[in-house]
Design an enzyme around this catalytic site. Structure first.
Site, short mmCIF file in Angstrom:
data_model
loop_
_atom_site.label_atom_id
_atom_site.label_comp_id
_atom_site.label_asym_id
_atom_site.label_seq_id
_atom_site.Cartn_x
_atom_site.Cartn_y
_atom_site.Cartn_z
N LEU A 33 8.45 16.22 70.08
CA LEU A 33 8.86 17.44 69.65
C LEU A 33 8.31 17.75 68.10
CD1 LEU A 33 12.91 17.56 70.65
CD2 LEU A 33 10.71 18.64 71.63
N ALA A 76 -0.34 17.09 75.79
CA ALA A 76 0.11 16.70 74.36
C ALA A 76 -1.21 16.21 73.44
CB ALA A 76 1.04 15.51 74.66
N ALA A 77 -1.07 16.78 72.46
CA ALA A 77 -2.09 16.59 71.19
C ALA A 77 -1.71 17.12 69.88
CB ALA A 77 -3.40 17.09 71.69
N TYR A 145 -11.09 16.01 65.86
CA TYR A 145 -10.46 16.91 66.99
C TYR A 145 -11.50 17.08 68.00
CZ TYR A 145 -7.98 20.57 69.65
OH TYR A 145 -7.84 21.37 70.74
N LYS A 149 -11.72 15.34 71.78
CA LYS A 149 -11.50 16.13 72.90
C LYS A 149 -12.58 15.70 73.81
CE LYS A 149 -7.63 18.44 72.72
NZ LYS A 149 -6.54 18.41 73.38
N VAL A 189 -3.76 30.79 64.32
CA VAL A 189 -3.79 32.15 63.49
C VAL A 189 -3.01 33.12 64.07
CG1 VAL A 189 -6.03 33.06 64.53
CG2 VAL A 189 -5.41 33.24 62.12
P1 NAD Z 1 1.11 22.60 70.93
O1 NAD Z 1 1.08 21.94 69.41
O2 NAD Z 1 2.34 23.84 70.86
O3 NAD Z 1 1.48 21.58 71.99
C1 NAD Z 1 1.19 20.16 72.04
C2 NAD Z 1 2.38 19.61 72.15
O4 NAD Z 1 2.21 18.24 72.09
C3 NAD Z 1 3.63 20.02 71.10
O5 NAD Z 1 4.78 20.35 71.86
C4 NAD Z 1 3.71 18.61 70.15
O6 NAD Z 1 5.02 18.42 69.90
C5 NAD Z 1 3.53 17.66 71.51
N1 NAD Z 1 2.90 16.43 70.84
C6 NAD Z 1 2.17 16.17 69.97
N2 NAD Z 1 2.16 14.53 69.81
C7 NAD Z 1 2.66 14.13 70.80
C8 NAD Z 1 2.93 12.86 71.12
N3 NAD Z 1 2.35 11.88 70.47
N4 NAD Z 1 3.76 12.60 72.18
C9 NAD Z 1 4.19 13.51 73.05
N5 NAD Z 1 4.00 14.75 72.49
C10 NAD Z 1 3.29 15.12 71.53
O7 NAD Z 1 -0.11 23.27 71.16
P2 NAD Z 1 -0.83 23.99 72.26
O8 NAD Z 1 -1.49 25.21 71.98
O9 NAD Z 1 0.21 24.10 73.60
O10 NAD Z 1 -1.91 22.86 72.92
C11 NAD Z 1 -1.71 22.40 74.38
C12 NAD Z 1 -3.05 21.42 74.37
O11 NAD Z 1 -4.12 22.36 74.54
C13 NAD Z 1 -3.47 20.65 73.33
O12 NAD Z 1 -3.81 19.41 73.81
C14 NAD Z 1 -4.61 21.42 72.57
O13 NAD Z 1 -5.40 20.45 71.93
C15 NAD Z 1 -5.14 22.01 73.69
N6 NAD Z 1 -5.79 23.25 73.25
C16 NAD Z 1 -5.09 24.31 72.77
C17 NAD Z 1 -5.78 25.71 72.28
C18 NAD Z 1 -5.10 26.64 71.73
O14 NAD Z 1 -5.61 27.68 71.41
N7 NAD Z 1 -3.68 26.69 71.64
C19 NAD Z 1 -7.16 25.55 72.65
C20 NAD Z 1 -7.92 24.58 72.76
C21 NAD Z 1 -7.30 23.33 73.42
C1 UD1 Z 2 -7.89 26.79 67.87
C2 UD1 Z 2 -6.78 25.69 68.34
C3 UD1 Z 2 -7.31 24.36 68.80
C4 UD1 Z 2 -8.43 24.85 70.00
C5 UD1 Z 2 -9.66 25.45 69.42
C6 UD1 Z 2 -10.51 26.24 70.72
C7 UD1 Z 2 -4.68 25.72 67.26
C8 UD1 Z 2 -3.84 25.32 65.94
N1 UD1 Z 2 -5.82 25.44 67.15
O1 UD1 Z 2 -8.68 26.22 66.85
O2 UD1 Z 2 -6.45 23.64 69.52
O3 UD1 Z 2 -8.85 23.56 70.49
O4 UD1 Z 2 -8.94 26.98 68.93
O5 UD1 Z 2 -11.32 27.25 70.16
O6 UD1 Z 2 -4.13 26.14 68.39
N2 UD1 Z 2 -7.11 30.84 59.61
C9 UD1 Z 2 -7.00 31.73 58.69
N3 UD1 Z 2 -5.54 31.53 58.07
C10 UD1 Z 2 -4.68 30.63 58.87
C11 UD1 Z 2 -5.04 30.01 59.93
C12 UD1 Z 2 -6.16 30.18 60.45
O7 UD1 Z 2 -7.78 32.27 58.08
O8 UD1 Z 2 -3.46 30.75 58.22
C13 UD1 Z 2 -8.58 31.02 60.24
C14 UD1 Z 2 -9.24 29.72 60.48
O9 UD1 Z 2 -9.69 29.11 59.57
C15 UD1 Z 2 -10.26 30.04 61.68
C16 UD1 Z 2 -9.61 31.01 62.53
O10 UD1 Z 2 -8.55 31.64 61.52
O11 UD1 Z 2 -11.30 30.55 61.26
C17 UD1 Z 2 -8.85 30.36 63.65
O12 UD1 Z 2 -8.06 29.35 63.46
P1 UD1 Z 2 -7.04 28.55 64.39
O13 UD1 Z 2 -6.05 29.31 64.96
O14 UD1 Z 2 -6.75 27.31 63.65
O15 UD1 Z 2 -8.17 28.32 65.49
P2 UD1 Z 2 -9.09 27.23 65.74
O16 UD1 Z 2 -9.78 26.45 64.40
O17 UD1 Z 2 -10.39 28.07 66.22
#
Ligand code: NAD
Ligand code: UD1
Length: 316
Positions: A33, A76-77, A145, A149, A189
């Site tokens: 959480l 989880a990450a 990160y 990954k 974002v």
């Molecule tokens: P998110 O932060 O909503 O989900 C990750 C979940 O992992 C959270 O609920 C967090 O509480 C939980 N968590 C963190 N550390 C933990 C721990 N030590 N033990 C147990 N739970 C833990 O993010 P998301 O966007 O749902 O991402 C899910 C996965 O997909 C992640 O591995 C993320 O790196 C990967 N990913 C996401 C995106 C994206 O755009 N959202 C893109 C590329 C990869």
């Molecule tokens: C996101 C994901 C990451 C994933 C990657 C894959 C999140 C938090 N990050 O990273 O897990 O592996 O895509 O492509 O889900 N920005 C602003 N203002 C803000 C926040 C962000 O300008 O308040 C900009 C950032 O500098 C970046 C862009 O928006 O240029 C996207 O940022 P972000 O949503 O964090 O995504 P990534 O860094 O691409």
């Protein structure tokens, strides 16, 4: 009825997947959480929530030795690239070490597992200028990160080749949709943008900080398309031991994204421009042909996905 374990299952993507699966399957979610919320999960007898960390070896051993899973999704990450630049050691424990530990526990206790799906990231490609990114493109991870990954993804696939553990990996591009937590400065974002628009609609002062000039581009993919991809990768034989880009194949700049939302809501967001973040990627777009060969077809343009998201947030 299959048995699923979803780590990080109270988070954005994990809770969407858990809720989808819990209709017809038994699902165990573990999440600490730190970003996820228990209320993201449907209340349902098929869905069991465990609060704890994937770095807790004893807890993970308990879960893996006392259950027989068909599918495990390791989500989880610490999902923030910028957070990993601030805290490389802490994020490494969660983003890399927990994966290796999970692989060993699976090797020991989950002989009949049909698939482990690991969530890797488009971040592994770094700023390689050749676009779109293909799975066999040059890998140039720019941040802790992205290094974690990529290393974790390679271990996951090697456990298939070396030990016969049934594994696959997905490289998500930029996922957006309901349940993404906007509360951290490191949140995705689009979730931050939606929170700012919400304030403006409520008549409050709001301003969005844009890091860079807004010309950076991303392949924004709606979470429902991501669920489609995860289920295909988990169940298709051809996906075994391989990694798959998950995106739409189209990119949008941040400036254009803001215009799309401005137009949908009839609001002009106030934007303050600041210096770009260290390790930020300039342009990112997926070649999705490998995933399409499994039968994937993205159903949401950014316009359609944003509309659905904004409706669910009661903004339209
Ligand atoms: P998110 O932060 O909503 O989900 C990750 C979940 O992992 C959270 O609920 C967090 O509480 C939980 N968590 C963190 N550390 C933990 C721990 N030590 N033990 C147990 N739970 C833990 O993010 P998301 O966007 O749902 O991402 C899910 C996965 O997909 C992640 O591995 C993320 O790196 C990967 N990913 C996401 C995106 C994206 O755009 N959202 C893109 C590329 C990869
Ligand atoms: C996101 C994901 C990451 C994933 C990657 C894959 C999140 C938090 N990050 O990273 O897990 O592996 O895509 O492509 O889900 N920005 C602003 N203002 C803000 C926040 C962000 O300008 O308040 C900009 C950032 O500098 C970046 C862009 O928006 O240029 C996207 O940022 P972000 O949503 O964090 O995504 P990534 O860094 O691409």
């Amino acid at each position: 009825m299959n048995n699923y374990l979803i780590t990080g299952g109270a988070g954005f993507i994990g809770s969407t997947l858990a809720n989808h699966l819990s209709n017809e399957n038994s699902v165990i979610v573990i999440d600490d959480l730190s970003m996820g919320k228990e209320e993201n999960l449907f209340k349902c007898s098929n869905l069991k929530f465990i609060k704890g960390s994937v770095t807790d070896e004893k807890l993970m051993e308990d879960i893996l030795s006392n259950n027989k899973f068909d599918y495990i999704f390791h989500l989880a990450a610490i999902a923030s690239v910028a957070d990993s630049v601030e805290r490389p050691v802490e994020t490494h424990q969660i983003n890399f070490e927990s994966v290796l530990m999970l692989l060993e526990l699976i090797r020991k206790y989950q002989k009949d597992l049909k698939r482990l799906v690991f969530s890797s990231s488009a971040a592994v490609y770094g700023d390689e200028p050749a676009l779109p990114k293909k799975e066999e493109s040059v890998i140039r991870p720019l941040t802790p990160y992205a290094v974690d990954k990529f290393a974790a993804e390679q271990y996951v696939l090697d456990y298939n080749h070396l030990y016969g553990v049934k594994t696959s990996a997905v490289r998500f591009f930029n996922v957006y949709g309901p349940n993404q937590n906007p509360e951290s400065p490191y949140s995705g974002v689009i979730s931050i943008l939606v929170a700012r628009y919400k304030k403006m609609q409520n008549g409050e002062e709001a301003q969005f900080t844009l890091f860079g000039d807004g010309s950076q581009s991303r392949d924004f993919v709606f979470v429902e398309d991501v669920i489609q991809a995860l289920l295909l990768v988990a169940t298709k034989e051809e996906a075994l031991g391989r990694q798959f880009n998950v995106g739409t194949g189209n990119a949008l700049t941040l400036n254009d994204l803001i215009s799309v939302i401005d137009e949908a809501l009839g609001i002009n967001l106030r934007v303050k421009y600041e210096a770009e973040r260290d390790g930020d990627i300039k342009d990112s777009v997926a070649d999705i042909s490998r995933l399409m060969s499994l039968g994937y077809k993205p159903n949401f343009s950014v316009q359609d996905g944003m509309k659905k998201y904004l409706v669910s947030e009661k903004l339209i």
